[in-house]
Write a protein that holds these residues in place. Sequence first.
Motif, PDB file in Angstrom:
ATOM      1  N   ARG A 158      18.692  52.811  53.201  1.00 30.98           N
ATOM      2  CA  ARG A 158      19.416  52.958  51.938  1.00 30.98           C
ATOM      3  C   ARG A 158      19.978  51.623  51.453  1.00 30.98           C
ATOM      4  N   PHE A 159      20.411  50.789  52.383  1.00 34.85           N
ATOM      5  CA  PHE A 159      20.946  49.471  52.023  1.00 34.85           C
ATOM      6  C   PHE A 159      19.864  48.629  51.352  1.00 34.85           C
ATOM      7  N   ILE A 160      18.659  48.715  51.890  1.00 33.76           N
ATOM      8  CA  ILE A 160      17.544  47.959  51.308  1.00 33.76           C
ATOM      9  C   ILE A 160      17.145  48.549  49.957  1.00 33.76           C
ATOM     10  N   VAL A 161      17.082  49.859  49.854  1.00 32.41           N
ATOM     11  CA  VAL A 161      16.755  50.496  48.580  1.00 32.41           C
ATOM     12  C   VAL A 161      17.813  50.160  47.529  1.00 32.41           C
ATOM     13  N   GLN A 163      19.372  47.474  47.315  1.00 30.82           N
ATOM     14  CA  GLN A 163      19.315  46.022  47.117  1.00 30.82           C
ATOM     15  C   GLN A 163      20.583  45.305  47.590  1.00 30.82           C
ATOM     16  N   GLY A 164      21.099  45.749  48.730  1.00 34.47           N
ATOM     17  CA  GLY A 164      22.264  45.086  49.301  1.00 34.47           C
ATOM     18  C   GLY A 164      23.593  45.525  48.737  1.00 34.47           C
ATOM     19  N   ALA A 165      23.584  46.537  47.899  1.00 37.51           N
ATOM     20  CA  ALA A 165      24.838  47.054  47.332  1.00 37.51           C
ATOM     21  C   ALA A 165      25.547  47.936  48.357  1.00 37.51           C
ATOM     22  N   ARG A 166      26.844  48.017  48.241  1.00 34.45           N
ATOM     23  CA  ARG A 166      27.645  48.846  49.131  1.00 34.45           C
ATOM     24  C   ARG A 166      27.595  50.314  48.658  1.00 34.45           C
ATOM     25  N   TYR A 167      26.431  50.916  48.774  1.00 35.34           N
ATOM     26  CA  TYR A 167      26.188  52.264  48.263  1.00 35.34           C
ATOM     27  C   TYR A 167      27.093  53.305  48.920  1.00 35.34           C
ATOM     28  N   TRP A 168      27.553  53.055  50.114  1.00 36.70           N
ATOM     29  CA  TRP A 168      28.348  54.036  50.850  1.00 36.70           C
ATOM     30  C   TRP A 168      29.740  54.232  50.246  1.00 36.70           C
TER      31      TRP A 168
END
Length: 170
Positions: A158-161, A163-168
């Motif tokens: 998910r981190f790669i998808v 693009q390095g955003a703090r999706y969590w």
Amino acid sequence: MTIDLVLSSLNKRLEKEKNLTIQRENGEILNVTCNWNSPVTDQQLTEFSSKTNHILPNDFCSFLKICNGGKLYTDGVDYFELFNLKGIHNYLNEYDININYKSAYDKSWYMIGYYKGYGDYLFIDSEKVANGDNDYLIYVQVGDIQRLSMNFETWLDRFIVAQGARYWIW
């Protein structure tokens, strides 16, 4: 999904483009890359667990055997660093002498990375791994501890998808 597939797909993009142009929150455009460390051996993983009494989850071991940590989505200033085995071991040694760590984090946790520029930390709960739980990741930001309902493989994918955003934290 496997760690190998996730990383090889990212590396194919990096080989082709050298730097990736990504868009983050609020329209921020960045040119980034990823820098990987040399992989570890099975023997090094076994020695780590023997010396520290901390269990490494299988998916994280797979990651370390491909690349022993690295800096992800670095623009030269900000990046997410996944520690190598030595970095994780250093954290555990610090835990034993640092009163601030002892008062903030459980002894069964070990830090596996941080997001430079944000003050975020990523931990694995070794006790949960030992009990066979797959939701062993913990996210820490100043004043906030959040148990993530996922394993390392899911987090990395998910981190790669994202693009390095703090999706969590979305």
